[in-house]
Each structure stands twice: as structure tokens, then as C-alpha cells.
Design a protein around this motif. Structure first.
Motif, short mmCIF file in Angstrom:
data_model
loop_
_atom_site.label_atom_id
_atom_site.label_comp_id
_atom_site.label_asym_id
_atom_site.label_seq_id
_atom_site.Cartn_x
_atom_site.Cartn_y
_atom_site.Cartn_z
N VAL A 1 27.29 4.40 40.55
CA VAL A 1 26.20 3.50 40.12
C VAL A 1 24.87 3.99 40.68
N ARG A 2 24.89 4.41 41.92
CA ARG A 2 23.63 4.90 42.52
C ARG A 2 23.13 6.14 41.79
N LEU B 1 21.60 5.05 38.55
CA LEU B 1 20.27 4.46 38.77
C LEU B 1 19.24 5.56 39.01
N LEU C 1 21.95 2.20 31.78
CA LEU C 1 22.97 2.11 32.83
C LEU C 1 24.34 1.82 32.24
#
Lengths: 188, 238
Positions: free
Chosen positions: A121-122, A125, A171
Motif C-alpha cells: 500500500v505504501r 501511495l 490506488l
């Protein structure tokens, strides 16, 4: 000293020369600013330096603070501008979207797998365009409202919402498969 | 709603909501450093940096015009009385307005969102074009363009030095008035633009030459070393 509840009252008092008001402002905002910086910088020393600079700039600009304005977006705009300058000098993008968060030991899910998903997820992002990433980070992680984000970035609220919508859409595509359903399936 | 829940779960994986006190940074130490820096904020420069932007811009323009006035009082051009009023007025208004515009952009406070990235280079470009345009403006019946002759470089050097001396205070005050060294070399160059424009305004009151070559090399070119020094100072500081 009687307890003051308003940030704006404190700022007015500090502008008038009350140093105790500055102490209270520091106590209120330093943790928030430090969190913002630590979320974007891997070095605690650099984060601390930028927090120092933010309060120094608050001191220098105290005469500019207009009555009737909200202090929080005013102060955060200073912080984000200093952060932007920091990255411009180093000629690189934010060091990962977010700092590492400790894994909650009470979680039943495999912590290694959870950390891997968090890293995915990071990375997703960090891959977003700057404008979309900033809006999502400010709104979701720093709990700023869309109007506050708009004021800090100097754009309209509708522009902020458009960036957030596009960022979330990007995302979702990037994180296809890393969903709550997947998390649920992996729990024992 | 499910999409929002999924996205919320994903973003929570990335780091959740902010915690109250990030580890590994001593806020007391940060506070003592802040206090140390604030205690060092004393004197004229500190007051200049704390002054509202509008007041500093007025100061810079006033300083520019005062230097111009000092030149008229102490060392005016011999033909000042015969200078066309339109030319004189336009020179004063255009160059001092460009000083004000450059100062306004340079001193943009940090509590405002960032300006458009092209604003600095645009103003720097206009700052160079303004005295260039005035130099190229047809003379009409006033003076002659002349040709390059002996003593050309000596004459240009003398004007560059004269304009440099008078432009330096404006550049210095602009540099010191900056609250933080943010933005890139194009913004730092605005310090040089202001110094160069002030120098050009002074030269317009002092130097009687109307030769285009002299105006370009001895007056307009003054902006270049000012801007180069400002950019070099900015790079050295970062």
C-alpha cells in the motif's frame, strides 16, 4: 494563567508578546507537525529540524496572522512549504509515502504478511502523482478536512475532491487483490 | 460503501491514523532549539523579516526612489532638464514597478500556498526586458544613438560600477528581508533583478549617453552580475 481554548486567541496573545501562549501552541501542534514530517522523512533529525523551522517561521510571521483566520491550516501551510523546499533541495520525492508503523501484536493475522501488504500500500501511495498523494495523505492520515487541504494547497475544494477521487481510483487499480476480503480470508 | 471499506482497510494497512507522539524524537529538545533560534532573532534584520510583506515592498521601492533622488541631487545627467517628460516618467514608473513586483514575489510568505512555478522566471525575464525595452525605445528628437568609439569599455565599466554601487543596497535589503530561503534559483535571482533595476534607474538619472551600445552594455547588462551573484549565493546556501 487562565486556560485558553482557542488557537487563534493564543496566536493573538503571542503576537501581543505573551510567550506562555507560544508554549501552549507548541505543546498543541508540535506532535502533529512531527507526525507529518516523520510520515514523509526517514530521518528523525530532519523531521525535528523542519518542526523547528516551522515554529521559527511562525514566530517571524506572527504579525501577518489575520484575526478571523484559522491557525491550523495557516501553520500547516508553513510546514508543507518547508517540506516542499526540503525535497526540492534534495531533488527527490518523499521518502516512501509513510513511515513504518509497528505491527499490532494483538492482530490475529500473520504479522509478516500484514507488513508486506502494508508495504504494498505504501508503494502504491508513493507511485501516485504528487497532487493526489498529498491530498490523500493530508485527508486520511493527517485528518485534515477537504476545505483545510484546499486552503493549504491553494486550490479549490472541488479540485481537492477530484484529486482524492482520482487518487483512490488509482490506488484501487494498484492494489487489486489487497482488499479487506483478502485480509478476512487470511485470518484463521 | 464496500469500496470505501476496502479502501479504508488498505489505507489502514499503510499506517493507520496518526499517533499522538511519534517515537524517537525528543520534543523538549526541539523546543529548546526553537527557543534558541527565537532568542537570536534580534536587531534590525529580525524586525525587517518580521515586517509585513507590504511594508517591506514599500521600503524597497522607497529606497530605490531615494537613491534615484540622491543621484539627481548630487550627480545628475547634464541634460536632465531636457529629458522628455514621458520618457522620464515611464522610466521611473516602469522600473520602480518592476522592483515592487519582484519584491512581492520574492517575499511571498510561507503561510500562503506556493505560487505558480513560472511566476519567478517570468518576473525575472520581465525585469530584464523592462530596461532593455527602455534602451531600445526610439529617441525621436532627443539625442543620437551614436557609434562605438574609443573609451567605450571604460565608459561602460564606469556606469556598471556606478549603477552597481547604488543597486547594492536594494539587493542587500531584499536578501536580508527573506524569512526563509525557500524556492529555487529563479526566485533568488529576483534579488539580483531588484538590484539591477535600481541601478538602471539611477543610471537613467546620471548618465547622459543615448548610444544604444552603451545603454545595452553599460546599463542593461548590470542586471546580469547581480542575478549571477544572487543565484550563486542561493546555491552556496543550499
Amino acid at each position: 494563567m487562565p486556560k485558553r481554548s482557542g488557537d487563534e486567541e493564543l496566536m493573538a496573545a503571542y503576537t501581543a508578546g505573551d510567550s506562555a501562549a507560544f508554549t501552549e501552541l507548541f505543546d498543541r501542534y508540535a506532535p502533529l507537525l512531527l507526525g507529518i514530517m516523520r510520515r514523509r522523512l526517514s530521518s528523525p533529525d530532519e523531521a525535528a529540524e523542519l518542526v523547528q523551522q516551522t515554529f521559527l517561521q511562525l514566530h517571524r510571521a506572527r504579525g501577518d496572522f489575520e484575526q478571523g483566520r484559522k491557525l491550523k491550516p495557516w501553520l500547516l501551510t508553513i510546514a508543507y512549504n518547508l517540506l516542499r523546499e526540503h525535497f526540492r533541495r534534495k531533488k527527490r520525492r518523499p521518502e516512501g509515502a509513510l513511515s513504518e508503523e509497528p505491527v499490532d501484536p494483538t492482530e490475529r493475522q500473520d504479522p509478516v504478511e500484514r507488513a508486506q501488504m502494508g508495504a504494498s500500500v505504501r508503494r502504491a501511495l508513493a507511485s501516485l502523482p504528487d497532487g493526489q498523494r498529498e491530498v490523500i495523505t493530508m485527508h486520511w492520515f493527517e485528518e485534515l478536512s477537504f476545505p483545510e487541504v484546499a486552503e493549504i494547497l491553494g486550490v479549490s475544494v472541488s479540485a481537492v475532491k477530484v484529486r482524492a477521487h482520482r487518487g483512490y481510483a488509482a490506488l484501487r487499480i494498484a492494489l487489486e487483490g489487497v482488499t479487506k476480503g483478502d485480509l478476512e480470508r487470511k485470518e484463521p | 460503501m464496500r469500496e470505501h471499506d476496502d479502501m479504508a482497510a488498505c489505507l489502514a494497512l499503510a499506517g493507520g491514523r496518526p499517533t499522538a507522539e511519534p517515537a524517537a524524537v525528543d520534543l523538549a529538545r526541539v523546543r529548546s532549539e526553537v527557543d534558541r533560534h527565537i532568542a537570536a532573532e534580534r536587531g534590525v534584520v529580525a524586525r525587517l523579516r518580521a515586517a509585513p510583506r507590504r511594508a517591506v515592498v514599500v521600503l524597497l521601492v522607497s529606497l530605490t526612489l531615494a537613491l534615484c533622488g540622491a543621484t539627481v541631487a548630487l550627480s545628475p545627467r547634464a541634460d536632465l532638464g531636457g529629458l522628455p517628460m514621458l520618457r522620464l516618467s515611464l522610466t521611473l514608473v516602469l522600473l520602480s514597478s518592476m522592483v515592487a513586483a519582484a519584491a512581492w514575489r520574492l517575499l511571498r510568505p510561507l503561510h500562503q500556498p506556493p505560487a505558480r512555478s513560472w511566476s519567478g522566471p517570468l518576473l525575472a525575464g520581465l525585469g530584464v526586458l523592462a530596461p532593455l525595452g527602455l534602451a531600445l525605445w526610439p529617441l525621436g528628437d532627443f539625442g543620437e544613438r551614436g557609434v562605438v568609439g574609443p573609451g567605450f569599455f571604460a565608459g561602460c565599466s564606469a556606469c556598471l560600477a556606478f549603477g552597481g554601487v547604488f543597486g547594492l543596497p536594494v539587493a542587500l535589503v531584499a536578501w536580508l528581508a527573506r524569512r526563509a530561503g525557500v524556492d529555487g534559483p529563479a526566485i533568488a535571482a529576483l534579488v539580483g533583478v531588484m538590484g539591477g533595476l535600481a541601478g538602471n534607474l539611477v543610471l537613467a538619472m546620471h548618465c547622459p549617453s543615448t548610444a544604444l551600445s552603451h545603454l545595452l552594455v553599460g546599463h542593461v547588462a548590470l542586471l546580469l552580475p547581480f542575478m549571477a551573484v544572487a543565484i550563486a549565493r542561493k546555491r552556496a546556501a543550499t
